[in-house]
Design a protein around this motif. Structure first.
Motif: not given
Length: 191
Positions: A107-124, A140-150
């Motif tokens: 679960m921690v590993s999966l949550l850490l995969n959200l980092t790239s999303i936050v970096v992308g949004l903050f980078g904008i 989008a694929l990451t968000v869908i994967g996290v949603a399926v898991y949680f």
């Protein structure tokens, strides 16, 4: 050191990425094992970074080029590096280790995969970098994967504490990534 005029083999980036990913996953399992049986997770983190410092310090001390690079750092450079170290090593890594005390490593590993999303949004917002279509697809694929898991959400007791700590780690990782990218864009010091 890597000479910027040198070219690397085409497969080296993929090999490095695969090695790093496998290393991080193995490390998460070892941290979980260590923290459950030995001592506090933050103690393990401190030992790990102290050992890394002891291994890398001779590389700086034995190279005149590296010593000169360290001597050329300004107060502002040292301040940026200190802030990056505080956020990346203390906050990001500390929250990673603490979250493993409350949550399964997967679960921690999966949550850490959200980092790239936050970096992308903050980078904008902060770096004026805009993701490509492929990167948006990956987000989008990451968000869908996290949603399926949680979903359905079934977080009990102290797992909520672990979840909040892990999300704090995601945020710290993203901020440290942006600080590191900003420092590398200035190119006043060697990566």
């Amino acid at each position: 050191m890597f000479d910027s005029n040198e070219t690397l083999p085409a497969h080296s980036g993929c090999s490095s990425g695969c090695f790093c990913h496998c290393f991080v996953v193995l490390l998460l399992v070892l941290i979980k094992f260590w923290s459950a049986r030995q001592s506090a997770a933050l103690t393990f983190a401190g030992l790990r970074y102290t050992l890394a410092f002891l291994c890398l310090a001779p590389l700086v001390l034995l190279s005149s080029r590296n010593r000169a690079a360290v001597k050329s750092l300004t107060r502002k450079d040292w301040g940026r590096l200190a802030l990056l170290g505080l956020i990346f090593y203390t906050l990001a890594q500390g929250t990673l280790f603490l979250s493993l005390a409350y949550l399964p490593a997967a679960m921690v590993s999966l949550l850490l995969n959200l980092t790239s999303i936050v970096v992308g949004l903050f980078g904008i917002v902060f770096l004026r970098e805009h993701p490509s279509r492929g990167q948006w697809f990956g987000i989008a694929l990451t968000v869908i994967g996290v949603a399926v898991y949680f979903f359905p959400v079934d977080i009990k007791g102290l797992q909520m504490v672990g979840l909040l700590v892990a999300l704090g780690g995601v945020l710290s990782n993203a901020v440290s990534s942006l600080l590191g990218r900003d420092a590398n864009r200035l190119a006043s010091s060697s990566p």
